[in-house]
Design an enzyme around this catalytic site. Structure first.
Site, mmCIF file in Angstrom:
data_model
loop_
_atom_site.group_PDB
_atom_site.id
_atom_site.type_symbol
_atom_site.label_atom_id
_atom_site.label_comp_id
_atom_site.label_asym_id
_atom_site.label_seq_id
_atom_site.Cartn_x
_atom_site.Cartn_y
_atom_site.Cartn_z
ATOM 1 N N ASN A 22 -15.767 -26.352 -23.571
ATOM 2 C CA ASN A 22 -14.373 -25.987 -23.466
ATOM 3 C C ASN A 22 -13.459 -26.582 -24.355
ATOM 4 O OD1 ASN A 22 -11.753 -25.458 -22.103
ATOM 5 N ND2 ASN A 22 -13.083 -24.209 -20.665
ATOM 6 N N GLN A 23 -12.408 -26.172 -24.989
ATOM 7 C CA GLN A 23 -11.821 -26.691 -25.986
ATOM 8 C C GLN A 23 -10.067 -27.137 -25.515
ATOM 9 O OE1 GLN A 23 -11.868 -23.346 -28.716
ATOM 10 N NE2 GLN A 23 -13.109 -24.432 -29.957
#
Length: 221
Positions: A94-95
């Protein structure tokens, strides 16, 4: 001891409202003396939630905000990795934390979780989710069933300096707008490409949209 705001979660105080804890047994982070008196079974320094027997029922975390919050970033509902670790955006792909680092120009990815939250708060950014609880198999927003919405309106009334709301992904936008309705007119709204790895837009394109929120953090005369 001063009583913290009912809706504010800081590193030393987690205030949990029964409207989104439902039947879960909550053990908040509070002063140790008070914790021993009110929550004799509390353990450690994390929010303890007794799982439901229904393993498809997923619940959100407490909001991470304080009186300085100018920008509130709302997700949909924590995924499996986040629920397992009891941390916002815990999936390694997840960024979110990389995007947030670029937004505040401070590398959050190398910090431990509690320091990350402290740093966001110091930069006047808060976190929460639009869904209080829902049935969902896996982590995809498309699998969310029977969602109960968080009381966003009540939270917003406790944030006197809130200026903008960022919706992290299409599901957060859809549910958030439905919940807030005409109150949306009081805030700058940002409809963000999801930081989730399930949304495969390139990082540079995601970043260009997320960076537009910097204007919400600028001091205004």
């Amino acid at each position: 001891m001063a009583t913290p705001s009912r809706w504010v979660k800081t590193i030393t105080d987690t205030i949990v409202d029964r409207r989104y804890s439902r039947d879960a047994k909550i053990q908040p982070l509070v002063d140790n003396t008070l914790k021993r008196r009110l929550y004799p079974n509390a353990q450690g320094n994390i929010l303890q939630v007794t799982p439901s027997h229904d393993n498809t029922l997923k619940r959100c975390f407490a909001p991470v905000v304080d009186q300085r919050t100018r920008l509130l970033i709302l997700g949909s509902l924590p995924g499996e990795a986040s629920l397992a670790q009891q941390q916002y955006y815990a999936h390694p792909q997840n960024q979110f934390w990389k995007l947030a680092s670029d937004l505040i120009q401070h590398d959050l990815t190398k910090l431990n979780y509690e320091v990350r939250l402290q740093t966001l708060l110091r930069h006047q950014i808060g976190l929460w989710d639009v869904v209080a609880q829902a049935h969902r198999r896996g982590s995809l927003d498309s699998q969310i069933r029977q969602p109960d919405q968080n009381d966003l309106l009540h939270l917003l009334t406790s944030l006197p300096h809130l200026r903008a709301i960022g919706f992290n992904g299409a599901t957060a936008s859809k549910i958030g707008l439905k919940t807030l309705q005409n109150k949306c007119e009081n805030y700058e709204l940002y409809h963000l490409p999801s930081s989730s790895p399930a949304y495969t837009l390139g990082y540079a394109q995601k970043r260009s949209v997320w960076m537009t929120m910097q204007s919400a953090l600028v001091e205004r005369s």
